[in-house]
Enzyme design. Structure first.
Site, PDB file in Angstrom:
ATOM      1  NE  ARG A 286      -3.853   0.462   1.921  1.00  9.75           N
ATOM      2  CZ  ARG A 286      -5.074   0.445   2.472  1.00  9.75           C
ATOM      3  NH1 ARG A 286      -5.324   1.164   3.554  1.00  9.75           N
ATOM      4  NH2 ARG A 286      -6.031  -0.271   1.945  1.00  9.75           N
TER       5      ARG A 286
ATOM      6  CG  HIS B 137      -8.366  -0.022  -2.878  1.00  8.79           C
ATOM      7  ND1 HIS B 137      -7.577  -1.107  -2.542  1.00  8.79           N
ATOM      8  CD2 HIS B 137      -9.018   0.335  -1.725  1.00  8.79           C
ATOM      9  CE1 HIS B 137      -7.758  -1.388  -1.258  1.00  8.79           C
ATOM     10  NE2 HIS B 137      -8.614  -0.534  -0.743  1.00  8.79           N
TER      11      HIS B 137
ATOM     12  CD  GLN C 247     -13.031  -2.091  -0.905  1.00  7.97           C
ATOM     13  OE1 GLN C 247     -12.276  -2.045   0.060  1.00  7.97           O
ATOM     14  NE2 GLN C 247     -14.249  -2.596  -0.828  1.00  7.97           N
TER      15      GLN C 247
ATOM     16  CG  ASP D 107     -13.709   5.882  -0.768  1.00 11.11           C
ATOM     17  OD1 ASP D 107     -13.690   5.737   0.473  1.00 11.11           O
ATOM     18  OD2 ASP D 107     -12.673   5.807  -1.467  1.00 11.11           O
TER      19      ASP D 107
ATOM     20  CB  CYS E  51     -14.260   0.822  -0.063  1.00 12.83           C
ATOM     21  SG  CYS E  51     -13.733   2.532   0.052  1.00 12.83           S
TER      22      CYS E  51
ATOM     23  NE  ARG F 115     -10.223  -5.576   0.276  1.00 14.63           N
ATOM     24  CZ  ARG F 115      -9.484  -4.546   0.713  1.00 14.63           C
ATOM     25  NH1 ARG F 115     -10.068  -3.493   1.245  1.00 14.63           N
ATOM     26  NH2 ARG F 115      -8.156  -4.541   0.586  1.00 14.63           N
TER      27      ARG F 115
HETATM   28  N1  NVA Z   1     -10.119   6.344  -1.229  1.00 16.36           N
HETATM   29  C1  NVA Z   1      -9.732   5.926   0.098  1.00 16.36           C
HETATM   30  C2  NVA Z   1      -9.922   4.469   0.238  1.00 16.36           C
HETATM   31  C3  NVA Z   1      -9.594   3.937   1.610  1.00 16.36           C
HETATM   32  C4  NVA Z   1      -9.738   2.455   1.694  1.00 16.36           C
HETATM   33  C5  NVA Z   1      -8.287   6.326   0.347  1.00 16.36           C
HETATM   34  O1  NVA Z   1      -7.478   6.227  -0.591  1.00 16.36           O
HETATM   35  O2  NVA Z   1      -7.974   6.745   1.457  1.00 16.36           O
HETATM   36  N1   CP Z   2     -11.263  -0.487   2.343  1.00 13.89           N
HETATM   37  C1   CP Z   2      -9.978  -0.547   2.783  1.00 13.89           C
HETATM   38  O1   CP Z   2      -9.042  -0.735   2.013  1.00 13.89           O
HETATM   39  O2   CP Z   2      -9.832  -0.406   4.119  1.00 13.89           O
HETATM   40  P1   CP Z   2      -8.478  -0.258   4.924  1.00 13.89           P
HETATM   41  O3   CP Z   2      -7.919   1.116   4.587  1.00 13.89           O
HETATM   42  O4   CP Z   2      -8.879  -0.358   6.362  1.00 13.89           O
HETATM   43  O5   CP Z   2      -7.528  -1.327   4.519  1.00 13.89           O
END
Ligand code: NVA
Ligand code: CP
Length: 302
Positions: free
Chosen positions: A103, A130, A133, A221, A261, A289
């Site tokens: 990540r 992502h 997800q 989101d 998500c 997930r």
């Molecule tokens: N769009 C959000 C998704 C978190 C799972 C982010 O990138 O923070």
């Molecule tokens: N939806 C998602 O990716 O959640 P986290 O940021 O908790 O991993």
């Protein structure tokens, strides 16, 4: 040749269908308490530049279910935090673990890692995609609508990483996407063009109401993604009118589902009433997930 999973365009329609079928099978096996230790002796390194609840725990629990092992690697504890290059770390970790999940703030970091790693690399969220997800989201949609083709999904809010991955998913599945984002917050044009060139079905709508009209699923989101914190005030102003409230859900089909998500910010992108309401499937998405990523790990490592 090792396979990576950096975006949904790393699989084709047939592979995606097979992944979702495997995810369903693994979900059933787990529910029945039947062993499915398909990855004994395998290990997954997990590098998180940003916070995570779902991705971290589902990958770690998933590797355990499969008889393998996962290592949480905080970049501030790795030498990467002291300047060791991603490409050097990639080559070294490839000698120890069977796959790496990352990540990262920048998608290019994950691409560079994948270029140098000799083991599969999985995108656990970047600024542009992502995909893990959206694997879980497709599984959730299938559980409700059987087939993904012609399912009308309204994306309302920020044209962000999750939205981009849904666009790519549309190319493989026939999902009919209706996207409503405030001006300046639409998905990047190059991603739209790439998804369209692969066959995505996409309509841009001017308002949240227009997108929700007749939808089978409504998805939102957070308005302030990780890394966008400095823009918080401007974003909260720009996204007024994009909250998923009962008035928006009522424009969709009566059996429409509401997706998020997570993590959610109640009172911003979604109301407490809607996320806690009977049409919300957010906990199923979170559960899926685990199953979808296990299917992915089996595909990449078995
Ligand atoms: N769009 C959000 C998704 C978190 C799972 C982010 O990138 O923070
Ligand atoms: N939806 C998602 O990716 O959640 P986290 O940021 O908790 O991993």
């Amino acid at each position: 040749m090792k396979k990576d999973f950096l975006t949904l365009l790393d699989v084709d329609a047939g592979e995606l269908e097979a992944l979702l079928a495997e995810a369903e099978r693994l979900k059933a096996l787990r529910r029945e308490g039947r062993s499915h230790a398909l990855l004994q002796g395998k290990s997954l390194g997990m590098i998180f530049e940003k916070a995570s609840t779902r991705t971290r725990v589902s990958f770690e629990a998933g590797m355990h279910d499969l008889g393998g092992h996962a290592l949480f690697l905080n970049p501030t504890d790795l030498q990467i935090g002291r300047g060791e290059l991603a490409r050097d770390t990639a080559r070294v970790l490839s000698r120890y673990v069977s796959a790496v999940m990352i990540r990262a703030y920048k998608h290019t970091t994950i691409e560079e890692f994948a270029r140098y790693a000799s083991v599969p690399v999985i995108n656990g969220l970047s600024d542009i995609a992502h995909p893990c997800q959206v694997l879980a989201d497709l599984m959730t949609l299938k559980e409700h609508f059987s087939s993904l083709k012609d399912v009308r999904l309204a994306w309302i809010g920020d044209g962000n990483n999750v939205c981009n991955s849904l666009l790519m998913a549309s190319a493989h599945t026939g999902l009919d996407l209706r996207v409503a984002c405030p001006p300046g917050y639409q998905p990047p044009q190059w991603i739209v063009e790439e998804a369209l060139s692969h066959g995505a079905r996409l309509t841009f709508c001017k308002t949240a109401e227009e997108a929700a009209e007749g939808a089978h699923a409504i998805y939102t989101d957070v308005w302030v993604s990780m890394g966008n914190e400095a823009e918080r005030e401007a974003r909260l102003r720009a996204f007024q009118g994009y909250t998923i409230a009962a008035e928006i859900v009522n424009r969709a089909e009566p059996d429409a589902i509401v997706m998020h998500c997570l993590p959610a910010h109640r009172g911003e992108e979604i109301t407490d009433e809607v996320i806690e309401g009977p049409q919300s499937v957010v906990w199923d998405q979170a559960e899926n997930r685990l199953h979808a990523q296990k299917a992915l790990l089996v595909r990449l490592l078995h």
